[in-house]
Structure formats: structure tokens, C-alpha cells
Design a protein around this motif. Structure first.
Motif, PDB file in Angstrom:
ATOM      1  N   PHE A   3      14.193 -13.333   7.585  1.00 44.99           N
ATOM      2  CA  PHE A   3      13.910 -14.067   8.827  1.00 44.99           C
ATOM      3  C   PHE A   3      13.287 -13.125   9.854  1.00 44.99           C
ATOM      4  CE2 PHE A   3      15.441 -14.955  13.134  1.00 44.99           C
ATOM      5  CZ  PHE A   3      14.889 -16.210  13.362  1.00 44.99           C
ATOM      6  N   GLY A   4      13.877 -11.950   9.978  1.00 44.56           N
ATOM      7  CA  GLY A   4      13.350 -10.964  10.907  1.00 44.56           C
ATOM      8  C   GLY A   4      11.997 -10.418  10.506  1.00 44.56           C
ATOM      9  N   GLY A   5      11.653 -10.492   9.216  1.00 45.60           N
ATOM     10  CA  GLY A   5      10.330 -10.086   8.784  1.00 45.60           C
ATOM     11  C   GLY A   5       9.261 -11.000   9.342  1.00 45.60           C
ATOM     12  N   THR A   6       9.564 -12.296   9.407  1.00 50.57           N
ATOM     13  CA  THR A   6       8.644 -13.244  10.039  1.00 50.57           C
ATOM     14  C   THR A   6       8.614 -13.020  11.543  1.00 50.57           C
ATOM     15  OG1 THR A   6       9.074 -14.871   8.308  1.00 50.57           O
ATOM     16  CG2 THR A   6       8.048 -15.668  10.328  1.00 50.57           C
ATOM     17  N   VAL A   7       9.786 -12.755  12.132  1.00 53.41           N
ATOM     18  CA  VAL A   7       9.846 -12.454  13.561  1.00 53.41           C
ATOM     19  C   VAL A   7       8.962 -11.249  13.880  1.00 53.41           C
ATOM     20  CG1 VAL A   7      11.326 -11.722  15.462  1.00 53.41           C
ATOM     21  CG2 VAL A   7      12.148 -13.434  13.852  1.00 53.41           C
ATOM     22  N   ALA A   8       9.047 -10.205  13.067  1.00 52.01           N
ATOM     23  CA  ALA A   8       8.239  -9.011  13.293  1.00 52.01           C
ATOM     24  C   ALA A   8       6.746  -9.336  13.198  1.00 52.01           C
ATOM     25  CB  ALA A   8       8.613  -7.919  12.289  1.00 52.01           C
ATOM     26  N   TRP A   9       6.382 -10.172  12.231  1.00 55.22           N
ATOM     27  CA  TRP A   9       4.984 -10.604  12.097  1.00 55.22           C
ATOM     28  C   TRP A   9       4.514 -11.288  13.375  1.00 55.22           C
ATOM     29  CZ3 TRP A   9       0.746 -10.382   8.998  1.00 55.22           C
ATOM     30  CH2 TRP A   9      -0.223 -11.380   9.145  1.00 55.22           C
ATOM     31  N   ALA A  29       2.920  -0.610  16.548  1.00 53.48           N
ATOM     32  CA  ALA A  29       2.761  -0.909  15.126  1.00 53.48           C
ATOM     33  C   ALA A  29       3.977  -1.695  14.667  1.00 53.48           C
ATOM     34  CB  ALA A  29       2.605   0.362  14.293  1.00 53.48           C
ATOM     35  N   VAL A  30       3.805  -2.420  13.547  1.00 51.71           N
ATOM     36  CA  VAL A  30       4.865  -3.309  13.040  1.00 51.71           C
ATOM     37  C   VAL A  30       4.927  -3.222  11.522  1.00 51.71           C
ATOM     38  CG1 VAL A  30       5.515  -5.732  12.710  1.00 51.71           C
ATOM     39  CG2 VAL A  30       4.798  -4.931  14.966  1.00 51.71           C
ATOM     40  N   ALA A  31       6.154  -3.209  10.991  1.00 51.78           N
ATOM     41  CA  ALA A  31       6.392  -3.288   9.553  1.00 51.78           C
ATOM     42  C   ALA A  31       7.264  -4.506   9.275  1.00 51.78           C
ATOM     43  CB  ALA A  31       7.075  -2.021   9.037  1.00 51.78           C
ATOM     44  N   SER A  32       6.813  -5.353   8.370  1.00 49.13           N
ATOM     45  CA  SER A  32       7.543  -6.576   8.034  1.00 49.13           C
ATOM     46  C   SER A  32       8.022  -6.510   6.593  1.00 49.13           C
ATOM     47  CB  SER A  32       6.635  -7.802   8.218  1.00 49.13           C
ATOM     48  OG  SER A  32       7.236  -8.958   7.681  1.00 49.13           O
ATOM     49  N   TYR A  33       9.331  -6.752   6.414  1.00 48.94           N
ATOM     50  CA  TYR A  33       9.933  -6.753   5.089  1.00 48.94           C
ATOM     51  C   TYR A  33      10.257  -8.182   4.659  1.00 48.94           C
ATOM     52  CZ  TYR A  33      10.878  -1.686   5.453  1.00 48.94           C
ATOM     53  OH  TYR A  33      10.778  -0.315   5.573  1.00 48.94           O
ATOM     54  N   TYR A  34       9.677  -8.589   3.543  1.00 50.01           N
ATOM     55  CA  TYR A  34       9.913  -9.887   2.900  1.00 50.01           C
ATOM     56  C   TYR A  34      10.135 -11.041   3.885  1.00 50.01           C
ATOM     57  CZ  TYR A  34      14.287  -7.055   2.648  1.00 50.01           C
ATOM     58  OH  TYR A  34      15.319  -6.176   2.889  1.00 50.01           O
ATOM     59  N   GLY A  35       9.110 -11.234   4.739  1.00 51.41           N
ATOM     60  CA  GLY A  35       9.142 -12.348   5.696  1.00 51.41           C
ATOM     61  C   GLY A  35       8.680 -13.630   5.035  1.00 51.41           C
ATOM     62  N   GLY A  36       9.609 -14.483   4.699  1.00 54.93           N
ATOM     63  CA  GLY A  36       9.289 -15.667   3.908  1.00 54.93           C
ATOM     64  C   GLY A  36       8.469 -16.719   4.603  1.00 54.93           C
ATOM     65  N   GLN A  37       8.448 -16.721   5.946  1.00 52.52           N
ATOM     66  CA  GLN A  37       7.705 -17.749   6.667  1.00 52.52           C
ATOM     67  C   GLN A  37       6.366 -17.262   7.206  1.00 52.52           C
ATOM     68  OE1 GLN A  37      11.470 -18.823   9.027  1.00 52.52           O
ATOM     69  NE2 GLN A  37      10.327 -20.743   9.050  1.00 52.52           N
TER      70      GLN A  37
END
Length: 234
Positions: free
Chosen positions: A124-130, A141-149
Motif C-alpha cells: 500500500f505504501g509503495g503506491t503511496v510513495a509513487w 527521490a523515491v523508491a517504491s516497493y511492490y506497489g500494487g495500485q
């Protein structure tokens, strides 16, 4: 070791909880960590402490606090996962208002840190980071881990250098989704690992993938202003 703090929403003054891990010596920058549906878990608090040891003053904002307050359940998670709370936590994620609730909390955390400020998030937070990469201000800069949305927000083009970490056998992010992301952003690093979902978290941990993704994330930050600074100066 970090400690709980309170942050204030820049939009309406709502106060919400966060975990703050200060650096002990040379400061490379600030870091906002966006949690998965389980909230500010023991694992994320430990991870924040590790990033602080690497020189990144880290804040993990509790992004569901508005909903938790309505349920009388504010406070950090006591377990990394809790099947008994899955329906509640997943409901929070489904009902989250990306601007008024979630990204508002991320922006407050960014504003509480001296630059340069980076962000990363998981699931969930991976999408938030995106979304923070396109909608928030003050990030380097931003790193997103397995953002499903992320697939639902491909029009939200990142405004800062961004990379994605995905598992090759993640059932929540199938190959067609990965291909669509690559097609939309052919120059953006999209790293795939021999792992499934949540390969950094205890419930899906894969040591090699966690180690390599962390190295790539730190390299991203270093390339975009994360140098050895003291006193919070950029």
C-alpha cells in the motif's frame, strides 16, 4: 532508537502519530517511510532505526490515524501482521482518501525534515510513495516497493527520480502489470527480483532481494543529494 512524535496536517491541523528515528552522527538526508496496510509495525520501526544508522533521519507517519481515531484504536501496531485485523486494516486502505488523508500525512512528514528528503514505501505504501513522487513537494527521490495500485495511477508521472522494486512471482502484481508500467515509463528503473510479494517484510522475506533492493535504494538517494552532511544542512 527512535521515538513516537506528533505531526500536524498542513491542510486542516489534524494531529497524527509518527515514528521518528534521528541520526546519531553524519546526516545524509531525511527519509519518509510509507507503511503497508499493517501500519507502523515493529519491523518498520526497526527499519527506520537502520536507515537512521545509515545517516537518514527517518519518519514513519501513521497514515490511517484519522480512521483509527474513529475506531478508538490509535497507536502503533504491536505485530508485523495480524490476521484478526486484516479486514479492518484492508478497509482502511480501501477507504483512504489519497489527498486529504494519506498524502496529507506524507507531506507533513516531508515538511518536518530538513532537505534533501527522500521517500519509500511498501505494498500500500509503495503506491503511496509513487503518488508522493508526483503530488507532494520537497522530495528529491523515491523508491517504491511492490506497489500494487501503481497501475491505476500511471498518469501520475513522477516529478523526481523514482525506481520500483517488484517480485517476479508476486501474484498481486502480474507480468502484464509490470509490462504496462515499463511501457509507460521506459526510462524508469523497474527492478524485478526472484521473490514474491513483501520480500522485505517478515511475512515474505527473501534475503537476497531485500539486500539488493536496499543497496539500490541507498544508491538512488546518494545520487540525488544524499551526501554526508551534519546539522541537517542540505
Amino acid at each position: 532508537m527512535g521515538e513516537p512524535i506528533r505531526l500536524t496536517s498542513p491542510r486542516d491541523g489534524f494531529e497524527f502519530d509518527a515514528y521518528h528515528a534521528p541520526t546519531m552522527d553524519a546526516r545524509r538526508g531525511g527519509l519518509v517511510v510509507c507503511h503497508a496496510i499493517w501500519g507502523v509495525t515493529p519491523h518498520l520501526r526497526a527499519l527506520a532505526d537502520q536507515f537512521a544508522e545509515d545517516g537518514y533521519e527517518t519518519i514513519v507517519p501513521s497514515l490511517f490515524d484519522r480512521q483509527l481515531e474513529l475506531d478508538g484504536a490509535r497507536g502503533f501496531a504491536e505485530r508485523d501482521t495480524d490476521p484478526a485485523l486484516y479486514a479492518r486494516q484492508n478497509g482502511y486502505a480501501e477507504r483512504a482518501a489519497w489527498g486529504a488523508e494519506v498524502l496529507d500525512g506524507v507531506q507533513a512528514a516531508i515538511d518536518a525534515l530538513a532537505p534533501p528528503v527522500f521517500a519509500l514505501g511498501f505494498c500500500f505504501g509503495g503506491t503511496v510513495a509513487w503518488l508522493a513522487a508526483s503530488r507532494c513537494t520537497g522530495l528529491s527521490a523515491v523508491a517504491s516497493y511492490y506497489g500494487g495500485q501503481i497501475i491505476d495511477y500511471l498518469d501520475d508521472a513522477p516529478k523526481v527520480p523514482t525506481l520500483l522494486h517488484l517480485g517476479k512471482t508476486d501474484e498481486l502484481i502480474p507480468p502484464a502489470t509490470v509490462a504496462a508500467i515499463r511501457e509507460a515509463y521506459p526510462e524508469m528503473p523497474v527492478h524485478e527480483y526472484d521473490a514474491g510479494h513483501a520480500f522485505v517484510a517478515p511475512n515474505g522475506f527473501h534475503a537476497d532481494s531485500a539486500r539488493l533492493s536496499r543497496l539500490r535504494t541507498l544508491q538512488l538517494f546518494a545520487r540525488n543529494g544524499g551526501g554526508n552532511n551534519r546539522g541537517g544542512e542540505p
